[in-house]
Write a protein that holds these residues in place. Structure first.
Motif, PDB file in Angstrom:
ATOM      1  N   LEU A 114       0.890  -1.168   0.016  1.00 58.22           N
ATOM      2  CA  LEU A 114       0.023  -0.027  -0.038  1.00 58.22           C
ATOM      3  C   LEU A 114       0.895   1.269  -0.047  1.00 58.22           C
ATOM      4  N   GLU A 115       2.203   1.278   0.071  1.00 56.99           N
ATOM      5  CA  GLU A 115       2.984   2.388   0.176  1.00 56.99           C
ATOM      6  C   GLU A 115       4.502   1.948  -0.043  1.00 56.99           C
ATOM      7  N   THR A 116       5.167   3.040  -0.215  1.00 53.69           N
ATOM      8  CA  THR A 116       6.576   2.732  -0.652  1.00 53.69           C
ATOM      9  C   THR A 116       7.195   2.363   0.543  1.00 53.69           C
ATOM     10  N   THR A 117       8.445   1.661   0.785  1.00 52.21           N
ATOM     11  CA  THR A 117       9.443   1.522   1.939  1.00 52.21           C
ATOM     12  C   THR A 117      10.334   2.246   2.028  1.00 52.21           C
ATOM     13  N   PHE A 118      10.562   2.939   3.181  1.00 49.79           N
ATOM     14  CA  PHE A 118      11.835   3.660   3.471  1.00 49.79           C
ATOM     15  C   PHE A 118      12.858   2.930   4.011  1.00 49.79           C
ATOM     16  N   VAL A 119      13.970   3.015   3.454  1.00 51.89           N
ATOM     17  CA  VAL A 119      15.275   2.299   3.604  1.00 51.89           C
ATOM     18  C   VAL A 119      16.200   2.875   4.369  1.00 51.89           C
ATOM     19  N   SER A 120      16.542   4.118   3.957  1.00 51.53           N
ATOM     20  CA  SER A 120      17.977   4.816   4.430  1.00 51.53           C
ATOM     21  C   SER A 120      17.707   6.071   4.176  1.00 51.53           C
ATOM     22  N   LEU A 121      18.461   7.162   4.995  1.00 47.71           N
ATOM     23  CA  LEU A 121      18.792   8.476   4.575  1.00 47.71           C
ATOM     24  C   LEU A 121      19.771   8.552   3.517  1.00 47.71           C
TER      25      LEU A 121
END
Length: 198
Positions: free
Chosen positions: A59-66
């Motif tokens: 349902l959404e994009t996945t945050f991985v890292s800055l």
């Protein structure tokens, strides 16, 4: 799970966006929190919860890292923080449709995933393209449309959150912190491959 751990369940995720991930981390004993290491550093595994719909699509994009916006000298794909984080991921699908009350949502079968050579090549290509924008001082030209499987988007508490970046003439500028996110189509492929091979 929350009841077993004596953790109160919020009414929704509007003010508690990372709550589900924190609950799973607590249950599994992950220690990293927001530190720049894998959630299970001793096992070399990153933990990612992924909200899905009834068809199993993210349902959404996945945050991985800055993204590193300064001190980028010597940084390449092979020693990048993003590659380190994605080297082995334990994906935990969660029912994510809003009409299901948070306390009633189910946790799906976990998937232990490592990028295959083709997936890694696609990630590397996007990472290198996006890092070129950063290194060349074109941070203001970055949009969420750049990248096939990865995208760079602002990652801050709000639009007032600022960090240091590189300007067009190599000078240090104030800019929004940017985070690497995996596109939904990419994570959908990971989930589908798992189901196909079950």
């Amino acid at each position: 799970m929350a009841a077993e751990l004596h953790i109160p369940v919020p009414p929704d995720l509007k003010r508690d966006k990372g709550w589900v991930g924190q609950l799973i981390e607590t249950a599994l004993g992950a220690k990293a929190g927001s530190k720049p290491e894998q959630d299970f550093a001793n096992l070399g595994i990153e933990l990612k919860t992924i909200p899905i719909n009834s068809a199993g699509f993210p349902l959404e994009t996945t945050f991985v890292s800055l993204a590193p916006l300064i001190q980028t000298a010597g940084v390449n794909w092979h020693n990048s923080h993003l590659r380190y984080k994605l080297s082995k991921v334990l994906w935990i699908p969660i029912q994510g449709e809003r009409q299901i009350p948070l306390a009633e949502r189910r946790i799906g079968s976990p998937i232990l995933w490592q990028p295959d050579p083709q997936q890694e090549a696609r990630l590397q290509q996007d990472w290198e393209e996006l890092m070129d924008y950063i290194v060349l001082g074109k941070v203001h030209e970055i949009t969420a449309k750049i990248g096939e499987v990865l995208q760079l988007r602002p990652k801050g508490a709000n639009s007032r959150a600022k960090t240091k970046g590189i300007g067009q003439n190599g000078e240090i500028i104030e800019t929004l912190p940017l985070g690497f996110y995996l596109r939904k189509e990419f994570t959908a492929q990971i989930l589908q491959n798992f189901l196909r091979n079950k």
